[in-house]
Write an enzyme that holds these catalytic residues in place. Structure first.
Site, PDB file in Angstrom:
ATOM      1  N   SER A  94       1.053  -1.113   0.071  1.00 25.29           N
ATOM      2  CA  SER A  94       0.519   0.145   0.257  1.00 25.29           C
ATOM      3  C   SER A  94       0.243   1.237   0.009  1.00 25.29           C
ATOM      4  O   SER A  94       1.934   0.971   1.028  1.00 25.29           O
ATOM      5  CB  SER A  94      -0.858  -0.184   1.299  1.00 25.29           C
ATOM      6  OG  SER A  94      -1.263   1.191   1.034  1.00 25.29           O
ATOM      7  N   SER A  95      -0.063   2.316  -0.459  1.00 18.29           N
ATOM      8  CA  SER A  95       0.847   3.765  -0.592  1.00 18.29           C
ATOM      9  C   SER A  95       1.469   4.209   0.910  1.00 18.29           C
ATOM     10  O   SER A  95       2.111   4.807   1.044  1.00 18.29           O
ATOM     11  CB  SER A  95       1.213   4.354  -1.937  1.00 18.29           C
ATOM     12  OG  SER A  95      -1.080   4.780  -1.162  1.00 18.29           O
ATOM     13  N   CYS A  96       0.320   3.979   1.901  1.00 23.64           N
ATOM     14  CA  CYS A  96       0.260   4.412   2.691  1.00 23.64           C
ATOM     15  C   CYS A  96       2.021   3.604   3.739  1.00 23.64           C
ATOM     16  O   CYS A  96       2.698   4.006   5.210  1.00 23.64           O
ATOM     17  CB  CYS A  96      -0.451   3.543   3.840  1.00 23.64           C
ATOM     18  SG  CYS A  96      -1.020   2.340   4.471  1.00 23.64           S
ATOM     19  N   TYR A 130      -1.047  -0.844   9.949  1.00 24.09           N
ATOM     20  CA  TYR A 130      -1.032  -1.457   8.892  1.00 24.09           C
ATOM     21  C   TYR A 130       0.197  -1.159   7.937  1.00 24.09           C
ATOM     22  O   TYR A 130       0.532  -2.040   7.614  1.00 24.09           O
ATOM     23  CB  TYR A 130      -2.514  -1.088   7.920  1.00 24.09           C
ATOM     24  CG  TYR A 130      -2.545  -1.704   6.636  1.00 24.09           C
ATOM     25  CD1 TYR A 130      -3.422  -2.273   6.559  1.00 24.09           C
ATOM     26  CD2 TYR A 130      -2.407  -0.420   5.839  1.00 24.09           C
ATOM     27  CE1 TYR A 130      -3.430  -2.669   4.972  1.00 24.09           C
ATOM     28  CE2 TYR A 130      -3.225  -0.737   4.550  1.00 24.09           C
ATOM     29  CZ  TYR A 130      -3.277  -2.098   3.830  1.00 24.09           C
ATOM     30  OH  TYR A 130      -3.017  -2.612   3.053  1.00 24.09           O
ATOM     31  N   LYS A 137       2.934  -4.297   6.530  1.00 29.04           N
ATOM     32  CA  LYS A 137       3.285  -4.218   5.154  1.00 29.04           C
ATOM     33  C   LYS A 137       4.547  -3.890   5.192  1.00 29.04           C
ATOM     34  O   LYS A 137       5.170  -4.822   4.141  1.00 29.04           O
ATOM     35  CB  LYS A 137       2.374  -3.208   4.244  1.00 29.04           C
ATOM     36  CG  LYS A 137       1.230  -3.472   4.965  1.00 29.04           C
ATOM     37  CD  LYS A 137       0.737  -4.419   3.480  1.00 29.04           C
ATOM     38  CE  LYS A 137      -0.394  -5.579   3.441  1.00 29.04           C
ATOM     39  NZ  LYS A 137      -1.363  -6.063   2.525  1.00 29.04           N
ATOM     40  N   HIS A 175     -13.068   3.064   2.822  1.00 26.61           N
ATOM     41  CA  HIS A 175     -12.659   4.110   2.376  1.00 26.61           C
ATOM     42  C   HIS A 175     -13.334   4.488   1.356  1.00 26.61           C
ATOM     43  O   HIS A 175     -13.929   5.208   1.390  1.00 26.61           O
ATOM     44  CB  HIS A 175     -11.732   3.298   0.829  1.00 26.61           C
ATOM     45  CG  HIS A 175      -9.486   1.832   1.364  1.00 26.61           C
ATOM     46  ND1 HIS A 175     -10.114   1.531   1.285  1.00 26.61           N
ATOM     47  CD2 HIS A 175      -8.632   3.724   2.138  1.00 26.61           C
ATOM     48  CE1 HIS A 175      -9.028   0.679   1.929  1.00 26.61           C
ATOM     49  NE2 HIS A 175      -8.305   1.590   2.692  1.00 26.61           N
TER      50      HIS A 175
HETATM   51  P1  GDP Z   1      -6.053   7.250   3.785  1.00 28.71           P
HETATM   52  O1  GDP Z   1      -6.695   7.123   2.377  1.00 28.71           O
HETATM   53  O2  GDP Z   1      -5.635   6.293   4.122  1.00 28.71           O
HETATM   54  O3  GDP Z   1      -6.366   8.444   4.370  1.00 28.71           O
HETATM   55  O4  GDP Z   1      -8.031   6.392   3.371  1.00 28.71           O
HETATM   56  P2  GDP Z   1      -9.275   6.977   3.552  1.00 28.71           P
HETATM   57  O5  GDP Z   1      -9.929   6.393   1.811  1.00 28.71           O
HETATM   58  O6  GDP Z   1     -10.584   6.130   4.759  1.00 28.71           O
HETATM   59  O7  GDP Z   1      -9.533   8.614   4.453  1.00 28.71           O
HETATM   60  C1  GDP Z   1      -8.801   9.348   2.659  1.00 28.71           C
HETATM   61  C2  GDP Z   1      -9.205  10.395   3.362  1.00 28.71           C
HETATM   62  O8  GDP Z   1     -10.705  11.015   2.356  1.00 28.71           O
HETATM   63  C3  GDP Z   1      -9.363  11.365   4.893  1.00 28.71           C
HETATM   64  O9  GDP Z   1      -9.080  12.611   4.427  1.00 28.71           O
HETATM   65  C4  GDP Z   1     -10.886  11.113   5.234  1.00 28.71           C
HETATM   66  O10 GDP Z   1     -10.790  11.871   5.708  1.00 28.71           O
HETATM   67  C5  GDP Z   1     -10.996  11.958   3.689  1.00 28.71           C
HETATM   68  N1  GDP Z   1     -12.550  11.384   3.652  1.00 28.71           N
HETATM   69  C6  GDP Z   1     -14.134  12.096   3.641  1.00 28.71           C
HETATM   70  N2  GDP Z   1     -15.412  11.078   3.659  1.00 28.71           N
HETATM   71  C7  GDP Z   1     -15.293  10.095   4.055  1.00 28.71           C
HETATM   72  C8  GDP Z   1     -15.957   9.132   4.856  1.00 28.71           C
HETATM   73  O11 GDP Z   1     -17.084   9.119   4.195  1.00 28.71           O
HETATM   74  N3  GDP Z   1     -14.973   7.737   5.275  1.00 28.71           N
HETATM   75  C9  GDP Z   1     -13.984   8.123   4.791  1.00 28.71           C
HETATM   76  N4  GDP Z   1     -13.054   6.700   4.972  1.00 28.71           N
HETATM   77  N5  GDP Z   1     -13.144   8.998   4.289  1.00 28.71           N
HETATM   78  C10 GDP Z   1     -13.215   9.723   4.480  1.00 28.71           C
END
Ligand code: GDP
Length: 313
Positions: free
Chosen positions: A108-110, A137, A141, A180
């Site tokens: 993952s890119s994280c 996580y 990884k 996500h």
């Molecule tokens: P990340 O890429 O590991 O940070 O994972 P996410 O895909 O869960 O979140 C990406 C970004 O989208 C973060 O800045 C979240 O705060 C934002 N975000 C906005 N609305 C949502 C939501 O309803 N669900 C999730 N998971 N993220 C959200």
């Protein structure tokens, strides 16, 4: 060599594993080895050991993992660290000892530092502190990448590590607590549009930037890399451009036909400010993605609507 041989896709019920199976089948692969979670618990070393001893796959795509969005990662740190360490150590180790010819580990890119230079090259691994919301996580990884490298050095095991950016597509998790951002917003905007609700709440400030890749592009890249990549260094797979969460929200409103207000809830975490992968290494090998974000979202939305229809029937 590949494509002959028995191919085991670990995690075939997930977003990535499902796309890999579709791609392998579309390319005519006949000998696929798949196991449901009830048949084979990958967190159990004795079960994984017995499976590899009995089935002896030739090629392994390790797409099984405990995955989730920012809220799930933050809420279940022990599950994300322990389950992923167990799954990947069991599978990678058994694969090496039972004669697997090549293994692909999906990361993952994280794994890259929170404030890595953007776009993030593979060389930025372990050059700075991780994003705290998903460090559990990420640490798992990183350990998986290192295990692949170590087995290559010590035993000549052909294990490669592939780092995809944020993925989306058919078969994604649409649970609002654990998903996500892209599937979460698709569901929120769809439900609000249907109900003609006045507003949709998006987590965070809307300013973080994320790169989104359709999972069918990833599956295509994985098959390409299984054939053409043989190195201990991980290799990135991404779309090449990113978007703000605000831009994603407006795009999702448009695709789903939502006409109300979009509200940003700044009490929710933003996570990493920006995550864009440097994909020049993969491009130099001759692979580029094909599915633009809007087209990919529209296709995923059609799949989502069909799956809701399936639930009702
Ligand atoms: P990340 O890429 O590991 O940070 O994972 P996410 O895909 O869960 O979140 C990406 C970004 O989208 C973060 O800045 C979240 O705060 C934002 N975000 C906005 N609305 C949502 C939501 O309803 N669900 C999730 N998971 N993220 C959200």
């Amino acid at each position: 060599m590949y494509p002959e041989g028995l191919v085991y896709v670990a995690g075939h019920r997930g977003l990535v594993g499902g796309a890999l199976v579709r791609k392998l089948q579309a390319d005519g692969y006949q000998r696929l080895l798949l196991r449901e979670r009830g048949e084979l618990d990958l967190t159990r070393q004795n079960e994984v050991e017995a499976f590899f001893a009995a089935e002896r796959p030739d090629y392994v795509f390790l797409a099984a993992a405990r995955v989730g969005g920012i809220h799930a990662n933050d809420s279940y740190p022990a599950d994300f660290l322990r389950d992923n360490l167990q799954i990947q150590t069991n599978v990678i180790d058994a694969a090496q000892r039972h004669g697997v010819r090549k293994l692909m580990f999906l990361g993952s890119s994280c794994i890259y530092p929170r404030l890595a230079p953007q776009p993030m090259p593979e060389e930025s691994l372990l050059t700075g502190p991780l994003e705290p919301t998903n460090q559990w996580y990420a640490i798992a990884k990183i350990a998986g990448i290192k295990l692949c490298q170590a087995l290559r050095r010590q035993h000549g095991f052909d294990a490669i590590s592939v780092m995809p950016t944020n993925l989306y597509g058919p078969g994604d998790n649409f649970d609002l607590e654990t998903s996500h951002v892209l599937p979460a917003l698709m569901r929120k905007f769809h439900e609000a549009a249907q109900a003609e609700a006045p507003e949709v709440v998006v987590w965070g400030s809307g300013t973080p930037r994320r790169e989104f890749l359709h999972v069918d592009d990833l599956a295509d890249a994985c098959l390409f890399l299984m054939r053409h990549y043989e190195d201990e260094e991980p290799i990135n797979v991404g779309w090449g451009q990113d978007a703000t969460i605000r831009e994603l929200a407006y795009l999702m409103a448009d695709v789903t036909g939502f006409e109300g207000r979009i509200v940003f809830d700044e009490t929710k975490p933003d996570g990493t400010p920006r995550k864009l992968l440097d994909t020049s290494k993969l491009e130099a090998l001759g692979w580029t993605p094909r599915i633009p974000l809007r087209a990919g979202i529209e296709e995923t939305y059609r799949w989502y609507l069909a799956s809701l229809q399936g639930l009702r029937d």
